[in-house]
Enzyme design. Structure first.
Site, PDB file in Angstrom:
ATOM      1  N   GLU A 319      42.777  37.872  40.828  1.00  0.00           N
ATOM      2  CA  GLU A 319      42.986  37.869  39.614  1.00  0.00           C
ATOM      3  C   GLU A 319      41.801  38.523  38.765  1.00  0.00           C
ATOM      4  O   GLU A 319      41.911  39.037  37.698  1.00  0.00           O
ATOM      5  CB  GLU A 319      43.037  36.421  38.955  1.00  0.00           C
ATOM      6  CG  GLU A 319      43.384  36.216  37.680  1.00  0.00           C
ATOM      7  CD  GLU A 319      42.319  36.209  36.472  1.00  0.00           C
ATOM      8  OE1 GLU A 319      42.273  36.033  35.381  1.00  0.00           O
ATOM      9  OE2 GLU A 319      41.064  35.763  37.138  1.00  0.00           O
ATOM     10  N   HIS A 416      31.746  32.736  36.143  1.00  0.00           N
ATOM     11  CA  HIS A 416      31.628  34.007  36.590  1.00  0.00           C
ATOM     12  C   HIS A 416      30.177  33.964  36.942  1.00  0.00           C
ATOM     13  O   HIS A 416      29.347  35.117  36.902  1.00  0.00           O
ATOM     14  CB  HIS A 416      31.916  35.192  35.583  1.00  0.00           C
ATOM     15  CG  HIS A 416      33.264  35.530  35.318  1.00  0.00           C
ATOM     16  ND1 HIS A 416      33.579  36.296  34.885  1.00  0.00           N
ATOM     17  CD2 HIS A 416      34.428  34.720  35.799  1.00  0.00           C
ATOM     18  CE1 HIS A 416      35.038  36.429  34.700  1.00  0.00           C
ATOM     19  NE2 HIS A 416      35.549  35.413  35.301  1.00  0.00           N
TER      20      HIS A 416
END
Lengths: 448, 448
Positions: A319, A416
């Site tokens: 993804e 992230h």
């Protein structure tokens, strides 16, 4: 505010039945915390960047876990990008009366090209956005463009603040290349003002423009650089990125089925994405969402709840930097004789549930909203139109695509970055989410 | 599910005005995070047990902070209980073939008597609840009664699980004394299965019964003791508590006013309790709630919002073991010529806002619910009847008593334990709560 219809389409007797099942599901999830323990095991493997050795270890772990739990498992082959970070990045101020020798914490952005062995050394121009860059385009040539706009903390919904700031990450390198820049630095898009850089994907480079390297700066070092440039606009920065893109590599979506008792060819998808960035352990993004999806199946199994339709758990690969897993599964869904009724995705962290965002026709939406008296027991406060998820949106012709929406206040502290570790996951928050998704999946199976 | 009325009593133009103010308040709270910084300063002082030297330091800090911010400050004198823990508790298995020498982590319960220098040494009888104790009353004489019922993790609302388990803490010593027990241990009432004991108040001893000492056990040591008793029911445990109750001592409620422009004698209270247990730093319980209340005033001041009625911030003293501050303020409210219109209390941790629990007549409740289209911008999902807060419920004749209800999934991990520290507070969660309370206080001032 949500307007709901007082006349439910679930008759009273059915409501009692569903309430009983909801209580069982919630009780089992919160007391046993099985998924939380699986997430611990998964996170011990480490991060799961698409194409990495670790991601393959995790895929094998998932396959074995699903089999151990007694489900039919399918590894769906997918070719994925193989971007690798290489050795740790370097960034240092190499010329400046005041700041020479100061090292800055940076992280290459996903898909970025690397530099050569020597790195690039250049002056830096700081801009807030593409408009300012356009106005000052003549200053950009030969320089590193530093996009320093911060995630606006003032929006209640952190996804909005993220959305407002993230184009410097996704398009910054392309915009800067237009004006002859040699590199890009961005202020990390984050709600946490520490010095841990947050990466994320850039858009693909545009073939007609030079491919220049791009990296994110820790928030505090972005402040430092901004201040330093005020005092010494001509300072020179060296940045060296060792990342590169290797040829695409074989990977897999991991898929487990709990076969429906009456309509086994009608599918309700529960899903997350299994790849992560190569930092921390991708606990919230999106190991937790995957494990919640798996726990949905296990909750049904361990509580002997037998849905009419097949509940399919999908761990999508890639993804973060390609959506190749989602696309591959979407292609499969187009051609199989199975019918995809609805799909749920959990990819906003595994915090306390708030609601579900639905893409469907309006009658379906009303139907789902009529289930709220049941769903609210498991923590679901609302069901609203709009939005679903990156991976499930590849599945065509479903009746409803549904994104699980938990509380988002802490998500972009971690997202992230090396901060996204198992210790940041709270067992009750995660498990309550699994229960909320399970109950919605069950109602989709029985009532849609 | 909440039923709301589609016809609001706020006309459209007013709604726009209030929305604008809400956005300012939310933006300022989330961007500037001033209250979060004040909470850091407060927590550095340490815990604030009623009557302690630390509590007085904190009261002076609060007085100065309120004055620095430009508010009228009143220290309302209150005599408070002065229970002190004394030296650290000791608990060790002193007779057992298998477990001799094993130390257990315990914490005296608030209000407990201490032991003498030698401590008490006795066999232990483990029971789940008062019913079991009654049935087995003949076994209790001369023993330590160990109430080992755990907080049930299976309830979605953790306050329910807490309520179901907490009577062993509040009444355990009295119940055990009825049957001749010499001491009480309880399993800590907590959602976190670590070994950090959680304290809390016992009810006052009953004069007709012996006053026996009572302490809580770390969750893991409660498991250990339970297992040990299965293998060796005749093991003997020594427990030594050094706590005692000194004469009542002078303390203060700390009160700051933002004077209303049109109706200065009509009061809207925003409040929390300033005392804490003597562990950690009382960050969530309830330093955070106090600071949110103070920030409400400061948000109005710094944004030049001038409420018609007086907004009064109260830091109550002694909620944890006496409610003397609440009672004292309630007495004041009974006699002053000021009119108390409404009161809000934040004492459920400073997590992401969910809603407000209201004690009022039903027309007032509907009025408040009609404000939801405005309040939901600041994170308020619902306004429901029932419940308010321990301290504000001492104020008679208000139109509404209102408890701020944030997400509760993490609260009982920390509550009354050394886990309740500043690091467990998330700035956005806390600040969003401050904004939600501020906006409700403003509407109460202008529209109730």
């Amino acid at each position: 505010m949500l307007l709901t219809f007082s006349t439910s389409n679930i008759i009273s007797q059915e409501k009692d039945k569903y309430m009983e099942i909801t209580k069982k599901i919630v009780g089992s999830a919160l007391r046993e915390q099985k998924g939380y323990e699986w997430l611990r095991q998964l996170c011990e493997i480490g991060p799961r960047l698409s194409g990495s050795e670790n991601s393959m270890k995790a895929i094998r772990w998932a396959e074995n876990k699903m089999k151990d739990l007694g489900f039919e498992v399918w590894l769906q082959p997918v070719m994925v990008p193989n971007w690798v970070r290489g050795e740790k990045e370097e960034s240092v101020i190499v010329e400046s009366e005041f700041f020479k020798g100061k090292e800055l914490k940076i992280l290459a952005l996903g898909r970025s090209v690397g530099t050569d062995e020597k790195g690039i050394t250049a002056e830096v121009i700081e801009v807030q956005n593409f408009d300012e860059l356009k106005v000052r385009q003549n200053e950009a040539k030969g320089k590193i463009v530093f996009f320093s706009r911060a995630h606006d903390l003032g929006t209640v919904n952190t996804f909005q603040g993220y959305g407002d700031a993230v184009n410097q990450r996704s398009q910054g390198a392309t915009e800067a290349a237009k004006y002859g820049a040699v590199g890009v630095l961005i202020r990390s898009v984050t709600t946490k003002h520490d010095n841990v850089p947050h990466t994320g994907s850039m858009n693909n480079y545009v073939d007609s423009l030079p491919k220049i390297p791009a990296a994110s700066l820790g928030f505090l070092d972005a402040d430092f650089l901004s201040d330093a440039l005020k005092k010494d606009p001509n300072l020179k920065l060296k940045m060296k990125l060792n990342c590169r893109t290797l040829p695409d590599i074989l990977s897999y979506n991991v898929i487990a089925d709990l076969r429906g008792t009456e309509k086994p060819d009608e599918i309700i998808v529960v899903s997350g994405h299994f790849d992560s960035w190569d930092l921390g352990s991708g606990a919230h993004d999106d190991g937790g969402g995957c494990i919640q999806s798996l726990e949905v199946l296990d909750l049904f199994k361990r509580l002997s709840i037998k849905p009419k339709r097949t509940i399919r758990c999908i761990f999508y690969i890639n993804e973060e930097n390609g959506v190749k897993g989602g696309i591959e599964y979407g292609n499969y869904a187009d051609t199989t004789k199975e019918k995809h009724i609805a799909a749920i995705e959990s990819d906003r962290g595994v915090f306390t549930p708030e609601g579900f965002a639905v893409t469907s026709d309006s009658l379906t939406l009303i139907k789902l909203q009529n289930w709220l008296p049941i769903l609210e027991y498991a923590g679901t406060e609302w069901i609203k139109a709009g939005g679903s998820g990156v991976d499930i949106s590849q599945i065509k012709n479903t009746q409803a695509l549904i994104g699980f929406v938990p509380d988002d206040q802490r998500y972009f502290d971690l997202h992230h970055s090396a901060n996204d570790v198992f210790e940041e996951v709270h067992p009750r928050e995660m498990e309550l989410g699994a229960a909320a998704i399970a109950m919605l999946a069950y109602l989709l199976s029985e009532e849609l």
